[in-house]
Design a protein around this motif. Structure first.
Motif: not given
Length: 117
Positions: A31-36
């Motif tokens: 989820x952090x990867x996608x957001x960033x």
């Protein structure tokens, strides 16, 4: 001419694990990867705010919404669980492309590595 420009940043994530036995890389909550806007296998630079260590490795996706930030392999000797890190990815672009480019920057909820809704 091409310039190396900040493309993505996860600012002040907390390291949850360090796994010396793994071959290498950093595991990041997907989820952090996608957001960033960070992709699996992408090269990232990691800066440890606690001890000043800087390193580069590649990303592997971790369980969604788990908050996992795990340094694997040799990097586990440089960063400890509980350390605050900044994770950055860069992209090559022309000066014209860079002039209008806006990096994806994520500020996880302090102490949880969860996205702020």
């Amino acid at each position: 001419m091409y310039l190396e420009i900040l493309k993505s940043k996860i600012h002040r994530a907390v390291v949850t694990e360090a796994n010396l036995s793994y071959v290498g890389s950093i595991t990041i909550d997907v989820a952090l990867m996608e957001a960033a806007n960070i992709l699996p296998g992408e090269k990232v630079q990691i800066v440890d705010n606690n001890n000043g260590a800087r390193l580069e490795t590649y990303v592997i996706p971790g369980e969604r919404n788990s908050g996992v930030i795990c340094l694997n392999g040799a990097a586990a000797r440089l960063v400890q669980p509980g350390d605050v890190v900044i994770i950055m990815a860069y992209a090559w672009m022309t000066a014209e492309e860079a002039a209008d480019f806006k990096p994806s920057v994520v500020f996880p909820l302090e102490g949880t590595n969860k996205l702020i809704s």
